[in-house]
Design an enzyme around this catalytic site. Structure first.
Site, mmCIF file in Angstrom:
data_model
loop_
_atom_site.group_PDB
_atom_site.id
_atom_site.type_symbol
_atom_site.label_atom_id
_atom_site.label_comp_id
_atom_site.label_asym_id
_atom_site.label_seq_id
_atom_site.Cartn_x
_atom_site.Cartn_y
_atom_site.Cartn_z
ATOM 1 N N LYS A 84 0.748 -1.098 -0.045
ATOM 2 C CA LYS A 84 0.094 0.104 0.040
ATOM 3 C C LYS A 84 1.063 1.226 0.136
ATOM 4 O O LYS A 84 1.973 1.427 0.675
ATOM 5 C CB LYS A 84 -0.957 -0.120 1.249
ATOM 6 C CG LYS A 84 -1.842 1.227 1.168
ATOM 7 C CD LYS A 84 -2.765 1.072 2.655
ATOM 8 C CE LYS A 84 -3.884 1.966 2.581
ATOM 9 N NZ LYS A 84 -4.741 1.957 3.760
ATOM 10 N N SER A 159 -9.755 1.667 3.097
ATOM 11 C CA SER A 159 -8.881 2.682 1.999
ATOM 12 C C SER A 159 -7.827 1.792 1.467
ATOM 13 O O SER A 159 -7.255 2.250 0.366
ATOM 14 C CB SER A 159 -7.939 3.645 2.825
ATOM 15 O OG SER A 159 -7.256 3.094 3.974
ATOM 16 N N SER A 183 -9.872 -0.642 7.295
ATOM 17 C CA SER A 183 -9.125 -0.526 5.795
ATOM 18 C C SER A 183 -8.562 -1.707 5.316
ATOM 19 O O SER A 183 -8.331 -1.747 4.133
ATOM 20 C CB SER A 183 -8.101 0.696 5.607
ATOM 21 O OG SER A 183 -8.765 1.938 5.570
#
Ligand code: GLN
Length: 486
Positions: A84, A159, A183
């Protein structure tokens, strides 16, 4: 599109690489080709913000050289992973999905990245996310939304939507995300993969760009419980560079995978089955519980009475901490500096106006207000006290003999791109079942339990602090029970 299974289970893949039946380089090339094929253009997933084939291939060749030199301790030898883009890497930019970090290169690898590399994993790219991990759909990214591989018109969740979509599409076997309020678990559920958020303090946050420091944890994605657990085992453990990372030995999570559900006590909190929950998700949850019972578990209804305060509590604490953490993006220390402003205050103002997106600005305003003189006690102080009550709910449940808690991960399946962008409150509710684990600092895992209209549904398994082993055991047993499903 469904998973293409370009990669075998992680333990097998690493074993094949160590035995030189395949090479890290071949595996990296497979992943890089899949990224090129699946990620770009109008029909692309847009799961990646950056990748660098030459560097990834060089890293893979180095793993092959280490294997040739007898480095057979490499638990993740040749496993391609995606990271990420709010986790710092030396070899690729770290953008946090924000314009404000334009041009920024981290001078170091995050501890989690360093540990993955030391175990032989090969970082093939950085994945898309809601700006600074604020969001539930990956639509709040300066790099455009990521699409859900099951339906390109829908969100992958967020997210960490890029990491979830990349694993779901089979582009990489595993990925890292971050989980401040859901997330990792929420996009895992919406993309039909497994996502783990560890106990707060299990995994180092050094090099994870801070959103809400008391809630943030790095988590892992895999196609199966075994794969997500394999990554977790490598990234866990004490780190002198992060004082909030606990000095605790890491159990061998792999050993939990073969255990059955005999004698397991599963608590089902009634507050997590409200009328707003999609009835088809509730039904899949009941069927999954039935399977656990058939496999020898005891299922018991419990109550976590302060659950209804979780969203308001989270949306005081997370923005408050975010407003303080994001003060560092001032146009001087990192990335973007807006042109045309020379006075110091003007540099701050213009850079932050241009650099941050709408949701980040909303959070900064909420948080600054909640922390301001005269309001601090009324908002932040009170939210901290309610947080303690939410944590106490969990403590009591586990003290009463429940081994794990079972809930739906999300109240609905993946929603359409654009469906909730005009209504932040509806977006916040996408995390209604996940924020409690962060507030209580307990570990949580989401695993797929079926489909509704062809879209994945996830269930969440929560355990007491430091009991990832119990959580992984229960989730693996459920996964096996569901695989035996007719
Ligand atoms: N959706 C939640 C938020 O927007 C959680 C995000 C996260 O876990 N990083 O804050």
């Amino acid at each position: 599109m469904s998973a293409q299974h370009l990669f075998p289970p992680i333990r097998e893949l690493a074993e094949e690489v160590r035995a030189k039946r395949t090479s890290a380089l071949d595996q990296a090339r497979t992943a890089l080709n899949a990224i090129r094929r699946a990620d770009f253009g109008a029909e692309g997933l847009n799961a990646f913000i950056s990748y660098d084939a030459a560097r990834a291939e060089a890293a893979a060749a180095a793993v092959d050289a280490a294997v040739a030199a007898g480095g057979d301790g490499l638990a993740l030898a040749g496993v391609p992973v995606a990271i990420k883009d709010n986790i710092c890497t030396l070899d690729l930019p770290t953008t946090c999905g924000s314009r404000i970090l334009e041009g920024y290169r981290s001078p170091y690898d995050a501890t989690v990245v360093r540990r993955l590399r030391a175990a032989g994993a090969v970082v093939v790219g950085k994945t898309n996310l809601d700006e600074f991990a604020m969001g539930s759909s990956t639509e709040n990214s300066a790099f455009g939304p990521t699409r859900n591989p099951f339906d390109l018109a829908r969100v992958p969740g967020g997210s960490s939507g890029g990491s979830a979509a990349a694993v779901a599409a089979g582009v990489v076997p595993a990925a890292l995300g971050s989980d401040t309020g859901g997330s990792v678990r929420q996009p895992a559920a919406l993309c039909g993969v497994v996502g783990i958020k560890p106990t707060y303090g299990r995994v180092s946050r050094y090099g994870l760009v801070a959103f809400a420091s008391s809630l943030d944890q790095v988590g892992t994605f895999g196609r199966t419980v075994a794969d997500a657990a394999a990554l977790l085992e490598v990234i866990s453990g004490p780190d002198p560079l992060d004082s909030t990372c606990a000095d605790r030995a890491v159990p061998a999570f792999g050993r939990e995978l073969e255990r059955d559900a005999q004698g397991l006590v599963v608590g089902v909190p009634k507050e997590y089955f409200p009328p707003e929950l999609d009835g088809r998700i509730a039904r899949l949850c009941r069927e999954a519980l039935e399977r656990l019972r058939a496999a020898g578990a005891t299922v018991r209804e419990i109550s976590l009475p302060h659950t209804r305060y979780a969203i308001p509590t989270y949306y005081i604490i997370a923005p408050a901490e975010a407003s303080s953490n994001l003060a560092r993006y001032d146009g001087v220390r990192y990335g973007l500096r807006a042109p045309g402003a020379d006075a110091t205050l003007a540099v701050y103002e213009v850079t932050r106006s241009l650099g941050f997106g709408a949701e980040v600005k909303r959070r900064i305003m909420l948080g600054t207000y909640a922390l301001s003189a005269g309001y601090y006690e009324q908002y932040y102080g009170r939210a901290q006290r309610v947080r303690a009550l939410i944590a106490q709910d969990f403590r009591r449940a586990f003290q009463d003999g429940v081994d794990v808690i079972f809930t739906p991960t999300t109240p609905s399946v993946a929603f359409r791109i654009g469906e909730k962008t005009e209504d932040p409150y509806q977006m916040y509710l996408a995390d209604i079942f996940t924020v409690t684990a962060n507030l209580a600092a307990v570990p949580g895992l989401s695993l797929p339990i079926g489909r509704v209209d062809g879209l994945p549904v996830g269930a969440q398994v929560l355990a007491d602090r430091w009991n990832e082993a119990g959580m992984i055991r229960a989730a693996a047993a459920l996964e096996r029970a569901l695989r035996g499903a007719p």
